[in-house]
Motif scaffolding. Structure first.
Motif, PDB file in Angstrom:
ATOM      1  N   ALA A   1       0.845  -1.202   0.000  1.00  0.00           N
ATOM      2  CA  ALA A   1       0.000   0.000   0.000  1.00  0.00           C
ATOM      3  C   ALA A   1       0.878   1.248   0.000  1.00  0.00           C
ATOM      4  O   ALA A   1       1.768   1.375   0.842  1.00  0.00           O
ATOM      5  CB  ALA A   1      -0.910  -0.003   1.217  1.00  0.00           C
ATOM      6  N   PRO A   2       0.626   2.200  -0.924  1.00  0.00           N
ATOM      7  CA  PRO A   2       1.426   3.427  -0.974  1.00  0.00           C
ATOM      8  C   PRO A   2       1.024   4.462   0.071  1.00  0.00           C
ATOM      9  O   PRO A   2       1.692   5.492   0.196  1.00  0.00           O
ATOM     10  CB  PRO A   2       1.152   3.973  -2.381  1.00  0.00           C
ATOM     11  CG  PRO A   2       0.422   2.906  -3.112  1.00  0.00           C
ATOM     12  CD  PRO A   2      -0.278   2.096  -2.075  1.00  0.00           C
ATOM     13  N   GLY A   3      -0.076   4.221   0.793  1.00  0.00           N
ATOM     14  CA  GLY A   3      -0.551   5.184   1.784  1.00  0.00           C
ATOM     15  C   GLY A   3      -1.537   4.519   2.716  1.00  0.00           C
ATOM     16  O   GLY A   3      -1.634   3.282   2.758  1.00  0.00           O
ATOM     17  N   PRO A   4      -2.311   5.295   3.482  1.00  0.00           N
ATOM     18  CA  PRO A   4      -3.327   4.716   4.364  1.00  0.00           C
ATOM     19  C   PRO A   4      -4.278   3.815   3.579  1.00  0.00           C
ATOM     20  O   PRO A   4      -4.790   4.209   2.526  1.00  0.00           O
ATOM     21  CB  PRO A   4      -4.047   5.943   4.920  1.00  0.00           C
ATOM     22  CG  PRO A   4      -3.036   7.043   4.833  1.00  0.00           C
ATOM     23  CD  PRO A   4      -2.256   6.770   3.593  1.00  0.00           C
ATOM     24  N   VAL A   5      -4.537   2.628   4.084  1.00  0.00           N
ATOM     25  CA  VAL A   5      -5.251   1.614   3.294  1.00  0.00           C
ATOM     26  C   VAL A   5      -6.735   1.915   3.128  1.00  0.00           C
ATOM     27  O   VAL A   5      -7.383   1.344   2.245  1.00  0.00           O
ATOM     28  CB  VAL A   5      -5.074   0.221   3.919  1.00  0.00           C
ATOM     29  CG1 VAL A   5      -3.622  -0.205   3.863  1.00  0.00           C
ATOM     30  CG2 VAL A   5      -5.605   0.180   5.359  1.00  0.00           C
ATOM     31  N   ASP A   6      -7.283   2.800   3.958  1.00  0.00           N
ATOM     32  CA  ASP A   6      -8.712   3.108   3.867  1.00  0.00           C
ATOM     33  C   ASP A   6      -8.974   4.465   3.213  1.00  0.00           C
ATOM     34  O   ASP A   6     -10.084   4.996   3.287  1.00  0.00           O
ATOM     35  CB  ASP A   6      -9.363   3.052   5.244  1.00  0.00           C
ATOM     36  CG  ASP A   6      -8.709   4.007   6.246  1.00  0.00           C
ATOM     37  OD1 ASP A   6      -7.641   4.587   5.919  1.00  0.00           O
ATOM     38  OD2 ASP A   6      -9.262   4.172   7.357  1.00  0.00           O
ATOM     39  N   LEU A   7      -7.969   5.024   2.550  1.00  0.00           N
ATOM     40  CA  LEU A   7      -8.077   6.341   1.930  1.00  0.00           C
ATOM     41  C   LEU A   7      -8.510   6.207   0.465  1.00  0.00           C
ATOM     42  O   LEU A   7      -7.937   5.427  -0.292  1.00  0.00           O
ATOM     43  CB  LEU A   7      -6.730   7.057   2.035  1.00  0.00           C
ATOM     44  CG  LEU A   7      -6.605   8.471   1.479  1.00  0.00           C
ATOM     45  CD1 LEU A   7      -5.663   9.282   2.361  1.00  0.00           C
ATOM     46  CD2 LEU A   7      -6.056   8.427   0.051  1.00  0.00           C
ATOM     47  N   VAL A   8      -9.522   6.970   0.065  1.00  0.00           N
ATOM     48  CA  VAL A   8     -10.023   6.919  -1.316  1.00  0.00           C
ATOM     49  C   VAL A   8      -9.072   7.676  -2.243  1.00  0.00           C
ATOM     50  O   VAL A   8      -8.670   8.802  -1.955  1.00  0.00           O
ATOM     51  CB  VAL A   8     -11.439   7.518  -1.412  1.00  0.00           C
ATOM     52  CG1 VAL A   8     -11.887   7.617  -2.869  1.00  0.00           C
ATOM     53  CG2 VAL A   8     -12.423   6.674  -0.612  1.00  0.00           C
ATOM     54  N   HIS A   9      -8.737   7.043  -3.357  1.00  0.00           N
ATOM     55  CA  HIS A   9      -7.788   7.610  -4.320  1.00  0.00           C
ATOM     56  C   HIS A   9      -8.371   7.492  -5.724  1.00  0.00           C
ATOM     57  O   HIS A   9      -9.053   6.510  -6.045  1.00  0.00           O
ATOM     58  CB  HIS A   9      -6.467   6.845  -4.225  1.00  0.00           C
ATOM     59  CG  HIS A   9      -5.343   7.446  -5.020  1.00  0.00           C
ATOM     60  ND1 HIS A   9      -4.557   8.463  -4.556  1.00  0.00           N
ATOM     61  CD2 HIS A   9      -4.884   7.158  -6.262  1.00  0.00           C
ATOM     62  CE1 HIS A   9      -3.650   8.784  -5.471  1.00  0.00           C
ATOM     63  NE2 HIS A   9      -3.834   8.008  -6.534  1.00  0.00           N
ATOM     64  N   ALA A  10      -8.083   8.474  -6.578  1.00  0.00           N
ATOM     65  CA  ALA A  10      -8.610   8.474  -7.948  1.00  0.00           C
ATOM     66  C   ALA A  10      -7.716   7.645  -8.868  1.00  0.00           C
ATOM     67  O   ALA A  10      -6.508   7.891  -8.955  1.00  0.00           O
ATOM     68  CB  ALA A  10      -8.699   9.907  -8.470  1.00  0.00           C
ATOM     69  N   TRP A  11      -8.339   6.679  -9.566  1.00  0.00           N
ATOM     70  CA  TRP A  11      -7.639   5.807 -10.496  1.00  0.00           C
ATOM     71  C   TRP A  11      -8.323   5.849 -11.858  1.00  0.00           C
ATOM     72  O   TRP A  11      -9.529   6.089 -11.953  1.00  0.00           O
ATOM     73  CB  TRP A  11      -7.638   4.360 -10.013  1.00  0.00           C
ATOM     74  CG  TRP A  11      -6.797   4.095  -8.805  1.00  0.00           C
ATOM     75  CD1 TRP A  11      -7.198   4.107  -7.501  1.00  0.00           C
ATOM     76  CD2 TRP A  11      -5.402   3.781  -8.793  1.00  0.00           C
ATOM     77  NE1 TRP A  11      -6.142   3.815  -6.669  1.00  0.00           N
ATOM     78  CE2 TRP A  11      -5.021   3.607  -7.440  1.00  0.00           C
ATOM     79  CE3 TRP A  11      -4.444   3.616  -9.799  1.00  0.00           C
ATOM     80  CZ2 TRP A  11      -3.719   3.282  -7.069  1.00  0.00           C
ATOM     81  CZ3 TRP A  11      -3.141   3.301  -9.420  1.00  0.00           C
ATOM     82  CH2 TRP A  11      -2.795   3.127  -8.071  1.00  0.00           C
ATOM     83  N   ALA A  12      -7.539   5.595 -12.911  1.00  0.00           N
ATOM     84  CA  ALA A  12      -8.091   5.505 -14.265  1.00  0.00           C
ATOM     85  C   ALA A  12      -7.547   4.257 -14.933  1.00  0.00           C
ATOM     86  O   ALA A  12      -6.322   4.098 -15.076  1.00  0.00           O
ATOM     87  CB  ALA A  12      -7.715   6.735 -15.084  1.00  0.00           C
ATOM     88  N   TYR A  13      -8.447   3.357 -15.339  1.00  0.00           N
ATOM     89  CA  TYR A  13      -8.043   2.175 -16.094  1.00  0.00           C
ATOM     90  C   TYR A  13      -7.762   2.640 -17.517  1.00  0.00           C
ATOM     91  O   TYR A  13      -8.645   3.177 -18.195  1.00  0.00           O
ATOM     92  CB  TYR A  13      -9.150   1.125 -16.043  1.00  0.00           C
ATOM     93  CG  TYR A  13      -8.812  -0.176 -16.738  1.00  0.00           C
ATOM     94  CD1 TYR A  13      -7.636  -0.861 -16.453  1.00  0.00           C
ATOM     95  CD2 TYR A  13      -9.688  -0.716 -17.675  1.00  0.00           C
ATOM     96  CE1 TYR A  13      -7.328  -2.059 -17.085  1.00  0.00           C
ATOM     97  CE2 TYR A  13      -9.392  -1.916 -18.312  1.00  0.00           C
ATOM     98  CZ  TYR A  13      -8.216  -2.582 -18.009  1.00  0.00           C
ATOM     99  OH  TYR A  13      -7.916  -3.767 -18.649  1.00  0.00           O
TER     100      TYR A  13
END
Length: 318
Positions: A183-195
């Motif tokens: 995990a690059p950061g807190p595991v419960d933090l929402v992050h924006a991803w694009a497939y």
């Protein structure tokens, strides 16, 4: 047949977009520094040009209806970003071509807005964020002056597609062969991803409807808003493995950043891994109809297959 030039045709973004336009029946010219292309772009015209050479870029895009800007600077040195952007504008203007480009979330600075729409104010707080904001100002000014039309599609961190260089492959999946999720950061933090295949298909949909678009259009791709726990669970379902969880050692990067340029560049943007954010769109659906969106498990499976990390028993179905 509509002609599109892909700048950065060998990069991760450029090759995904080029493949999507080829599949959609466009005539594709893929431009790289040396004119060589990856195997999956065999149907494209290969062309050599240097984006820092304005006349070279003008010549390389001659006769094109659309120019897709997939140029990607070295992460440790962005001194070339604005000069390349100015050259792209000159090439589009000289050839009367529509400019299409992917935007980032760097423009919004720290603290990050939890929800980012097309109307969210940009308040960059890093050098990279300020450069991205200046790029977009350049594009808008060119459009306002009636010189170059631009369609910008903002997206989160990439995953999927051929090539490497994203958080997904460099960190998250780097130890997957050993059964470990990083995990690059807190595991419960929402992050924006694009497939990436979704992003590429969205560019095609926008190009298909370019005549109905204005001189300057900025859209968000909602993509996948995910926590590391959600991605880890999807990886577990896809691979059939119970993955161990570990965290990226940020303290090592921070301690070494004065001595390692890449670590310094990564640390300067580390707030993105510690502040929740997601992209929403108020306009994209109205412009193209249904927004491409691959279900999470299918997207993770495709991304792992692209990285050759999918268990052999599952490859045939990927």
């Amino acid at each position: 047949m509509t002609k599109i030039a892909i700048l950065g045709g060998r990069g991760r973004l450029g090759r995904a977009v080029a493949k999507a336009f080829l599949d959609a029946g466009y005539q594709v010219r893929a431009i790289t520094r040396d004119g060589t292309l990856p195997a999956e772009l065999a149907g494209a015209e290969a062309f050599a040009a240097d984006a820092l050479d304005r006349q070279s870029l003008v010549a390389a895009t001659r006769g094109m209806d659309i120019v897709f800007n997939g140029l990607s600077p070295v992460y440790t040195d962005w001194s070339s970003v604005l000069p390349m952007a100015e050259n792209v504008m000159a090439a589009c203007h000289a050839n009367g071509a529509l400019h299409m480009v992917a935007g980032t979330v760097y423009n919004f600075g720290s603290p990050m807005p939890a929800v980012i729409s097309e109307d969210t104010p940009q308040r960059p707080t890093t050098d990279k964020g300020r450069i991205r904001a200046e790029q977009e100002e350049l594009y808008r000014n060119e459009a306002d002056a009636g010189r170059v039309r631009t369609v910008l599609l903002r997206a989160g961190d990439f995953f999927g597609g051929k090539g490497t260089g994203s958080w997904f492959d460099l960190i998250i999946a780097s130890k997957l062969a050993k059964g470990v999720y990083t995990a690059p950061g807190p595991v419960d933090l929402v992050h924006a991803w694009a497939y990436l295949p979704d992003l590429a298909r969205t560019f095609v949909a926008l190009a298909d409807r370019r005549e109905s678009l204005g001189a300057y259009e900025s859209f968000n791709l909602p993509g996948h808003s995910l926590t590391d726990l959600e991605i880890k669970a999807a990886m577990g379902r896809v691979t059939g493995r119970k993955l161990k969880l570990t965290s990226m050692p940020w303290w090592v990067l921070r301690a070494g950043s004065p001595f390692v340029p890449m670590w310094k560049a990564i640390v300067s943007m580390s707030y993105l891994r510690f502040e929740p954010h997601r992209l929403v769109s108020m306009r994209l659906g109205a412009a193209i109809g249904e927004i491409p969106h691959t279900p999470l498990d299918e997207a993770v499976k495709g991304a792992l297959d692209d990285l050759d990390l999918l268990p052999s028993r599952l490859k045939s179905a990927a």
